[in-house]
Every structure is written in structure tokens, then in C-alpha cells.
Design a protein around this motif. Structure first.
Motif, PDB file in Angstrom:
ATOM      1  N   PHE B 164     -72.268-101.045 -85.402  1.00 36.30           N
ATOM      2  CA  PHE B 164     -73.480-101.040 -86.225  1.00 36.30           C
ATOM      3  C   PHE B 164     -74.738-100.612 -85.493  1.00 36.30           C
ATOM      4  N   ILE B 165     -74.928-101.083 -84.256  1.00 36.08           N
ATOM      5  CA  ILE B 165     -76.255-100.859 -83.669  1.00 36.08           C
ATOM      6  C   ILE B 165     -76.288 -99.774 -82.613  1.00 36.08           C
ATOM      7  N   ALA B 177     -64.996-103.625 -86.370  1.00 38.44           N
ATOM      8  CA  ALA B 177     -65.268-104.727 -87.299  1.00 38.44           C
ATOM      9  C   ALA B 177     -64.075-105.079 -88.189  1.00 38.44           C
ATOM     10  N   PRO B 178     -63.399-104.110 -88.789  1.00 40.10           N
ATOM     11  CA  PRO B 178     -62.324-104.477 -89.720  1.00 40.10           C
ATOM     12  C   PRO B 178     -61.166-105.229 -89.052  1.00 40.10           C
ATOM     13  N   ILE B 304     -83.617-112.525 -82.174  1.00 38.57           N
ATOM     14  CA  ILE B 304     -82.803-113.707 -82.474  1.00 38.57           C
ATOM     15  C   ILE B 304     -83.305-114.903 -81.666  1.00 38.57           C
ATOM     16  N   PRO B 318     -74.517-121.309 -87.863  1.00 37.36           N
ATOM     17  CA  PRO B 318     -74.227-119.918 -88.215  1.00 37.36           C
ATOM     18  C   PRO B 318     -73.048-119.778 -89.170  1.00 37.36           C
ATOM     19  N   ALA B 319     -73.045-118.698 -89.934  1.00 36.86           N
ATOM     20  CA  ALA B 319     -71.887-118.318 -90.750  1.00 36.86           C
ATOM     21  C   ALA B 319     -71.036-117.414 -89.872  1.00 36.86           C
ATOM     22  N   ALA B 322     -65.243-112.585 -88.332  1.00 36.09           N
ATOM     23  CA  ALA B 322     -63.968-112.364 -87.633  1.00 36.09           C
ATOM     24  C   ALA B 322     -64.121-112.161 -86.123  1.00 36.09           C
TER      25      ALA B 322
ATOM     26  N   PRO C  50     -77.847-115.093 -91.973  1.00 35.82           N
ATOM     27  CA  PRO C  50     -77.171-116.378 -91.728  1.00 35.82           C
ATOM     28  C   PRO C  50     -76.026-116.279 -90.721  1.00 35.82           C
ATOM     29  N   HIS C  51     -75.658-115.056 -90.300  1.00 31.39           N
ATOM     30  CA  HIS C  51     -74.602-114.934 -89.292  1.00 31.39           C
ATOM     31  C   HIS C  51     -75.149-115.293 -87.918  1.00 31.39           C
ATOM     32  N   ARG C  52     -75.799-114.353 -87.267  1.00 32.59           N
ATOM     33  CA  ARG C  52     -76.282-114.619 -85.907  1.00 32.59           C
ATOM     34  C   ARG C  52     -77.810-114.610 -85.832  1.00 32.59           C
ATOM     35  N   PHE C  53     -78.455-114.655 -87.041  1.00 34.77           N
ATOM     36  CA  PHE C  53     -79.903-114.869 -87.112  1.00 34.77           C
ATOM     37  C   PHE C  53     -80.756-113.671 -86.714  1.00 34.77           C
ATOM     38  N   ALA C  54     -80.168-112.484 -86.770  1.00 35.93           N
ATOM     39  CA  ALA C  54     -81.010-111.296 -86.608  1.00 35.93           C
ATOM     40  C   ALA C  54     -81.994-111.251 -87.777  1.00 35.93           C
ATOM     41  N   HIS C  69     -78.837-105.414 -89.720  1.00 33.44           N
ATOM     42  CA  HIS C  69     -78.720-104.405 -88.687  1.00 33.44           C
ATOM     43  C   HIS C  69     -77.640-104.719 -87.651  1.00 33.44           C
ATOM     44  N   TYR C  70     -77.400-106.007 -87.385  1.00 40.74           N
ATOM     45  CA  TYR C  70     -76.611-106.384 -86.213  1.00 40.74           C
ATOM     46  C   TYR C  70     -75.098-106.235 -86.448  1.00 40.74           C
ATOM     47  N   HIS C  71     -74.588-106.815 -87.571  1.00 39.68           N
ATOM     48  CA  HIS C  71     -73.143-106.695 -87.828  1.00 39.68           C
ATOM     49  C   HIS C  71     -72.851-106.308 -89.266  1.00 39.68           C
ATOM     50  N   GLY C  72     -73.863-105.821 -89.979  1.00 36.14           N
ATOM     51  CA  GLY C  72     -73.609-105.179 -91.260  1.00 36.14           C
ATOM     52  C   GLY C  72     -73.341-106.048 -92.467  1.00 36.14           C
ATOM     53  N   LEU C  73     -73.575-107.347 -92.428  1.00 32.74           N
ATOM     54  CA  LEU C  73     -73.455-108.136 -93.663  1.00 32.74           C
ATOM     55  C   LEU C  73     -74.446-107.594 -94.692  1.00 32.74           C
ATOM     56  N   ASN C  84     -68.748-108.209 -96.434  1.00 28.91           N
ATOM     57  CA  ASN C  84     -68.543-108.579 -95.040  1.00 28.91           C
ATOM     58  C   ASN C  84     -67.589-107.555 -94.428  1.00 28.91           C
ATOM     59  N   PRO C  85     -68.064-106.640 -93.589  1.00 27.34           N
ATOM     60  CA  PRO C  85     -67.210-105.587 -93.051  1.00 27.34           C
ATOM     61  C   PRO C  85     -66.257-106.066 -91.958  1.00 27.34           C
ATOM     62  N   HIS C  86     -66.204-107.373 -91.712  1.00 26.63           N
ATOM     63  CA  HIS C  86     -65.418-107.884 -90.585  1.00 26.63           C
ATOM     64  C   HIS C  86     -64.096-108.489 -91.037  1.00 26.63           C
ATOM     65  N   PRO C  92     -68.003-115.854 -95.821  1.00 21.39           N
ATOM     66  CA  PRO C  92     -68.110-117.264 -95.416  1.00 21.39           C
ATOM     67  C   PRO C  92     -69.077-118.018 -96.335  1.00 21.39           C
ATOM     68  N   ALA C  95     -72.783-117.829 -95.654  1.00 23.30           N
ATOM     69  CA  ALA C  95     -73.422-116.495 -95.657  1.00 23.30           C
ATOM     70  C   ALA C  95     -74.333-116.326 -96.870  1.00 23.30           C
TER      71      ALA C  95
END
Ligand code: FES
Ligand code: FES
Ligand code: FES
Lengths: 350, 350, 350
Positions: B164-165, B177-178, B304, B318-319, B322, C50-54, C69-73, C84-86, C92, C95
Motif C-alpha cells: 500500500f505505501i 495482503a491477500p 500513529i 486495535p482491530a 491477517a 481502527p486497525h493500526r491508528f493511521a 493509506h497504511y493497509h488499505g481498509l 479488508n484486502p488482507h 473484524p 473495524a
């Protein structure tokens, strides 16, 4: 912050306080304004309007009065409100600004930080030497230091540091540190001193000695007085014997006034006994000295302040050296005076 | 701040510590100085003179010793005072500076933050790969990150964020990610990894593959070791089958050392197995990677950190996704190690 | 911070919130993002993944959704995670991003800070006057003030300060302060006002009066409504009698929304009844007024905020003047409303 309340502190150099102008300066964590009445009297007042707390320093002087910028209340030099332009114009009881006793002496404005009724001008330090001679033989300096005021007293009281951190102007060539300095307790003052022969005389004096660039006898005597006013009396001579009758001398008055617990107003007045009629040399000398403090002492004491954070010197458990008995005694005396005030419940006006 | 005391941390890249020069760096909230003896040994010492607490970093190195700028005390590389130029020259008992055990290995200076007697060089992470090959095949980088060191471990352990970044240099094209990453617990280390085929190979490798711009099999394996040292082993190949015998590989050692609770020294050593003799490519590659961390990761983790303030990750609830089991396990392991030290009353020297 | 939760606050001027773009703004110490759906609805959401607080403000809008931006939620405009692309892509439970009820009205986006189920658009202040007339007769302004929002209410409610700190545009020539302003309590609002004759009419109106530069009757009425929305209705006329049928008028809506305890978003909407078709004058007028607040009010209230630190106005014990009953009553009403919410255990969503 912890400081001695019933004491005189230098608030400003006389020339800094002018008629028709406001000087704003924080002392003991309290913002104050200073101005001069038409009769020439310096006024010190809390920098806060009692109405809605606008800083009075945003306002202006009108004659002998201060006008608040926000809603136009006027205050005289006793802090009393003399004019309320609102409604029926009645003056509210709370419309009073705290003022501080001041005395102008030795070209300095002294402020009494404690109980106004205890302010006795006779307890201003006896710095008559400042006035003893022509204007061109005395220089005034001011810098701001980013450290507690007692760190500066430590610095000035133990002049052995001059051997290490200072440049040619006040060069002592490693002659102080090896000595155990003379040191005596005079009740309300502490005196320490060094005598030595310097092969290349101190930069301040060298050119004015009978035989420049040849050995001279030097002395320096430091007198501390609570809370934090000090005189460094320093001289050099090439006369025979042990006397200093013909010595070139400088009496440097160092006066430290807390701005906050971690910053200090540092005032210096230097009176010398040579080339006393030379205005240009006079200005160069005081500027050179202030420059030395600013460039050579200030970074060190500011760094020490950062290291100490909010710990006291005792909590830091220093390894004391030969030059330390002086500064240690000064700290003890001041601590005792402050403790006594706390016991007696003495409160500052602020 | 909370950190593992009995552990080796990277304090500096070897080339940062020089003879005759002082490097000043804060580790674990403590300012330290670093220099190199004439025998080449790196020295780590508290950056504070025990006399009046001037930072030793304001002083200078003389031979193998450090001289304090303020009053000239000298200390050897064990922190013992060797010269007191004051008075009779007796060394006060308290005139000692805390030093820290160091070992130089893999082009890095490792510092032991805990009990000196427990410092065992055999517990330095087994990063022999760094030394395995010519100098032009290994690059060293350093940046400062404005976040707690564990946020960087979270970042490196869960490489799904690269999808992503990050830009073309370490492009993974949405392939991580998948996947549910492989993930295993080895007691003192945690390993996670991904395997995938990328249509357009990763920028790092593409030009050196047999057939650039055509699909390649990739792998990445991340190995974490307490407190916060990680290796990212990444590679790509176009050979047949499932093996990686001909893979282009990079072993990127990420070593995070706390500066404060909210800032981290981030060291990287990258060793590759292709174009190993090209100094220019070597420099470009490490600089490109550090640039990517600085421009792409650093702003996110710093933001963060600001969001988290002084809350722990658990308090933030946190939520998890994977990619999170890896970072979560690392945090748990480290927390357990630190708790055990606290139970055992282990104290750092600082 | 202490503020009224179940209330509408202006979060932005409508034009600030756009489709496909994220506006980031902190309200009540909480960073939020704002964007506009394809249907034109303004969305307000906590600025934290809500994932890693970005911060979500580092991400982007895709259609009606926000992508981290960080993991695409991905989150929709209700704050629910839609993608959720993971791993297996399961969403979750945690989320979810907190959203805030918004209503767009009068060219402003209003945000409800309290319990979502209590958000009643009918309680948005009745500022229909804003919409009453052509677009070229209404101007919107925004500035940030470095003070608590109640200090701005004090300022606007007691317009006697205009006699002292403001320049020609809103010149009142010393006519307000001498009056005891009319002042009335309407339960959920407080109204204060002044009437006077000004020899040189107020700068805003002078050029448009029948006889510029000759005396005119003026009025100003200020209406406050909790938490901190105010209308200043000001006008001037030269007609005979006591009426204002032909008065030139401006209705200036001042809406203060806390950013933090010590900073405020200050919105202004000014609708006038003269020269209503002149877009250039319209822009010049609103800009002139915002400039006056920024240059003339803002430094004073910011300085007062600094003086007050974290003390309340009552702890500061002000000396009240003739213009103060209005602001004092507003503060009392708001304090009572907040106390009642605290008693009732009303919690904001944040
Ligand atoms: S704040 Fe000074 S007169 Fe109002
Ligand atoms: S502070 Fe280092 S020798 Fe004095
Ligand atoms: S922090 Fe937003 S998706 Fe990970």
C-alpha cells in the motif's frame, strides 16, 4: 519557583526604562511592565489588567498613567484605576494593579519582590564604586541566560573555570585552578579570591601596563551577597612588592535576577580605573565581556540546566573540586534565608 | 521508559565513531558520548561530567581520554578520572563517569544497556551474513524515527503494508495482503514470510533478472529477535520449480534502538548477492531504501505515535488483520522479557 | 475539555468540504475528517483507522468511501468497514470508525457532538437570514483563534471594546462604552444592544448612506445562543424619527467551535441589505472584517488566554465593568447546561 522574597533585585538598567514607553519583562514567573513617570520615577506593575486580563504591555502610557488597550481602563503609577470609560464610570473595587517598590540607584532600577512595607533602600547592595568616576569609565550590559540564577552564581564564584573556557580578553592561563582559593564568610556575604603572577598579563589589562607582554601580579576577589548579586574585583600590576597601589583594576558587578526557574536576567556593570575617559574603549570593553559570557559561559550553563532538569544540585550529587567551597556556601546561605522566609510565612505581592 | 535492559542494541554504525572525535547520541533517554581509542576500541560513556554536570560532548578527546570543557577534569575510557587540575589534584571519589560495554561487530557498534557483568558478546545477533562478501555488496544506513521502536517492529514484521505505501523500488503489487503469512515461533525469535509470483518483478531485482519485466517468483522472510533487531530476507527468481538456487537476494538487517519512548534510532544494513562489486549501485541501493523508509514509512508511524500519545497498543484496542499475528507475538515476547527483568530487579547502569 | 455535548457546532463552511477530498480538522480535541458523498452529503468521521491508528486523513476518498493509506481498509460514510484486502477478507468487529451526525444548512456544515439519537436538526440556530437574498450579498469567513471559545463570546457580547481596539471599518468612535447596554434574558438566548448617533458614520456604512460623512443613527444588537453561536445585527440610518426602516444593515453570524480547550475555529457569515449585487464589494467586506478580527481581536484574546493559563475566569476574579453583564450571563447559562449534561451522564461519541 523558590526565591528570596524580601530582597532587592535588579529589574532593569536605568536606560531601559523610558518616559512614555512600556518595557515588558518577566521576573519570578510574573510578567511586569516598567515605565518612567514625568518626574523620572521608575514604575513596576503587574502586566495584567484587572478587568479582562489583557496584558497592560499591549496598552500605552499617557502621562504618568497606563491605559489598557482592550477597554480603556486607566491606572496611575500606584496601580489605582483613575478612569473607567464604561457606563457611569464608577471604579470597581477590584480595578487595582499590583505594583512593586522600586529604587533607582547606580544606574540600575532595583525592585523589591517581597512585602512592600519591608522594602528598605538601605539594604540595596553597597555598589557605590559604580558611581565613582566619569561615565566613560563604566559600562552596563544585559543578557538573558537559559538557566537557573544559582548556576550563574556557581559560575562566577568559582572563577577557576576561566582557566578553561574563556578566550584572551579575560585569559588567566591556568593560574587559578591549581590554587585553593582564599575564601571567607562575612555573614551576609561570602568572599573568595586568588592571587597569581601571569607571564602574559590578562587581555583586559596588558596594553595598559607599564611593560606589556611581560609578567604581572594579578588578583581577583569575588564578593557574593544574597540573593544573587556579586562583585568581581580584578586587577594587575607590575609594581614591586606585594601591594596593588598602582594596579589596573576593574570592578564587575554581576546581578542575576530570576525570570523563571530556568532562565535569568543577567546584568553587568563594569567600572575600571584606567583609560576612564575613553568612551569608545568603554563600550568595546563591556561589549567584549558580555560577548564572552554569551558565547563562552551561556552555552555551558544552559546545557547543565538541561542536564539537571528539575533536580536540585544536591540531588545530582556532584563531585566537588578545590574551587567549590565558595559556591557551595553561597547556595547554603541562600537556602537558609529562603527557608526562614517560608517559616515566617512571608509572601511576595505577586 | 520501559525497555529490555540486559540486551545488545546498535548504538552506531562503526564509521560514525572516530578517533579524536566525540559522537553525542541519546539512547534510552540518556545522552551518551562515543569515541574510539587509539587501539580502535569504541567507548560509550554517559554524556555528563560528574563535577558540575557539563555535557562531556562539549569537551574534547585527548588521546584515549575525554577532557571536560568546563573545568578540565579528564576521564579515561573506563570512566575513571585521571587528572584533576584543581587544588592539590586529588581525585574525588564521585569523579566517575558511567560507561557502557560495547562490542564492534558486523560494521556496527553494539551497546549493552544492562548489568555490565552480564554482557556476553555471544548473545549479539548472528548477523554474519553482513560480513559475507565484498564491501561493495553491503550498505549501511541510519535515520531517526519519531515513534516508539515497537511501532517500527510492527511495520517491518507485517510487510503487507508494502502493498500500500511503498513505491516502485520495493513494489509488491498487492501480492502480500491477500495471503495469511507463514509465521513461526522459535523461542527467542519469531519468523514470518510470504511467497508469491509477481508479474512485474520488484524494482530492486527487475533489471538483474534473466528476463526483466516478466513474471518472477518472490519470497520474503522476516526474522525478529528481542529487543528489536530484524532481518528481512527478500529475493526473486525466474528459475523453474520451487527452489531459489539462482535467486537474487537482499538481506536487510533492521535494528531499532530507542532514543526516547517516542523516538528511535533506525539502523539498516543491506547485503545482496548480485552486482556485488559495484560501489555506485551499492550506495544508490541503500540510499534508495533509506529514502523509502524516510518518505513512506516514517510519516505514517510518526502520525500513529501522535495518535497513541502515551497509551499502549492494547489500551487502543486495535482491530487486527491477517498480517498481525507476527507483530503481536513479538510484542508479547518482548513484554514478557521486560516483565521478567522487572521481577528480577535488573537495573541498567544509567 | 469541558463543552456542551448535545449541541450543534459549525464544523466547516460548506465550500470547504468537497467530493473526492478529505478535510482534516480537530474539534473538541479530536481529529476528524470531512468529505462529501457523491449525493452531496457531508460526512464527519474520526481521523483514525481502527486497525493500526493511521490517520485516515493520510488516505484517500474513493467514491463515497475512505481508504486507509497504511493497509488499505475501506470505510463507508457510516464508518463501517466495507473492504479488508488482507487474508480471507473477513471484516473484524472492531473495524468501525466513529462518525458524527451532520446537517448542511445556511452554507455551513453543522456537527452534532453528542448522542447521535438526540441530534435534532430543528435545534440548529434559526439563521434563515443568511439565505435571504442573493449570493453576492453574503460572505463567509474562517479564522483560527488561539484561545478558549468563551473568550470570543466575551469579546463579541461586550462590543464596548470596539470603541478601543478597532480601526475605521467598524469604527464606533467611543459611543458604546459610556452606555449601560440594554440586555435581556430569553431563556435559551441572551440579547444585548446599543443605540447611538455617530457624527462620522461607521466605515462599513458611510459611503452608502444618503449623506456620507454626516451624523447617522446606529444600532447594534447581539444575540447569543448556547453553546457559542452569536448574531451581531448592526445598522445605520439617516431617516427621521426613531425607526430603522431605511437602515443599512449587516447581520454578522459568529460561530465559535472549540478545537481544543485553548484554540477555536471562528466562523463568520455576514449578510447585508445594501449593494447586495456586488460580488467584489461582498468579498472585500468579509475579508476586511476577518482581517479586523485577526489583527485587532486575535492578539488580545490570545494574550488573555496565556495570562489565564488553566484558571477559570472566576478563579481570576475579574473587575467587571458596565458591558460585562451580558458575557457573564452567557457564561453562566452555558455552565449550567454543561453541568446538567454531566449530571445526566451524557457522553459524546468521541
Ligand atoms: S481588559 Fe483592560 S480594560 Fe478590559
Ligand atoms: S563540570 Fe566538568 S570539570 Fe567541572
Ligand atoms: S492502519 Fe489503517 S489499514 Fe492498517
Amino acid at each position: 519557583m523558590r526565591y528570596l522574597k524580601n530582597a532587592w533585585y535588579v529589574a532593569a538598567i536605568s536606560r531601559e526604562i523610558k518616559q512614555g514607553e512600556l518595557l515588558s519583562r518577566k521576573l519570578f514567573d510574573q510578567k511586569m511592565i516598567f515605565y518612567r513617570t514625568s518626574a523620572g520615577r521608575p514604575v513596576a506593575m503587574m502586566d495584567r489588567c484587572p478587568h479582562r486580563f489583557a496584558p497592560l504591555s499591549m496598552g500605552r502610557v499617557e502621562g504618568d498613567e497606563v491605559v489598557c488597550h482592550y477597554h480603556g481602563l486607566k491606572f496611575d503609577c500606584t496601580g489605582s484605576c483613575t478612569h473607567n470609560p464604561h457606563g457611569d464610570g464608577k471604579i470597581p473595587n477590584r480595578a487595582v494593579v499590583t505594583t512593586y517598590p522600586t529604587v533607582e540607584r547606580f544606574g540600575l532600577v532595583w525592585l523589591w519582590a517581597g512585602e512592600p512595607e519591608a522594602a528598605d533602600p538601605d539594604t540595596i547592595p553597597p555598589y557605590e564604586a559604580i558611581d565613582d568616576g566619569p561615565e566613560t569609565g563604566v559600562g552596563y550590559g544585559y543578557i538573558k541566560m537559559e538557566c537557573n540564577y544559582e548556576l550563574i552564581a556557581d559560575n562566577v564564584m568559582d572563577l577557576s573555570h576561566v582557566d578553561f573556557i574563556h578566550g584572551p580578553l579575560i585569559y588567566t592561563g591556568g593560574n587559578l585552578a591549581p590554587q585553593k582559593p582564599a575564601f571567607s564568610d562575612h555573614g551576609d556575604s561570602v568572599v573568595t579570591g586568588w592571587n597569581w603572577v601571569q607571564q602574559q598579563p590578562m587581555g583586559l589589562f596588558n596594553d595598559f601596563l607599564p611593560q606589556p607582554d611581560t609578567p604581572a601580579r594579578h588578583f581577583v576577589q569575588v564578593t557574593w551577597r544574597a540573593p544573587c548579586n556579586m562583585v568581581v574585583h580584578v586587577g594587575a600590576t607590575q609594581e614591586d612588592g606585594n601591594g596593588y597601589d598602582e594596579a589596573l583594576e576593574s570592578r564587575d558587578h554581576h546581578m542575576m535576577t530570576p525570570e523563571t526557574e530556568y532562565s535569568t536576567h543577567y546584568f553587568m556593570v563594569s567600572r575600571r580605573n584606567y583609560l576612564v575617559d575613553n568612551a569608545e574603549y568603554n563600550e568595546g570593553k563591556i561589549n567584549g565581556m558580555m560577548q564572552a559570557f554569551l558565547e563562552e559561559d551561556a552555552p555551558v550553563v544552559a546545557a547543565i540546566q538541561k542536564e539537571m532538569g528539575d533536580l536540585t544540585i544536591d540531588e545530582m550529587r556532584p563531585a566537588y573540586l578545590a574551587g567549590d567551597p565558595g559556591p557551595v556556601l553561597c547556595r547554603k546561605k541562600l537556602a537558609r534565608l529562603i527557608d526562614r522566609e517560608i517559616d515566617e510565612g512571608i509572601m511576595a505581592t505577586a
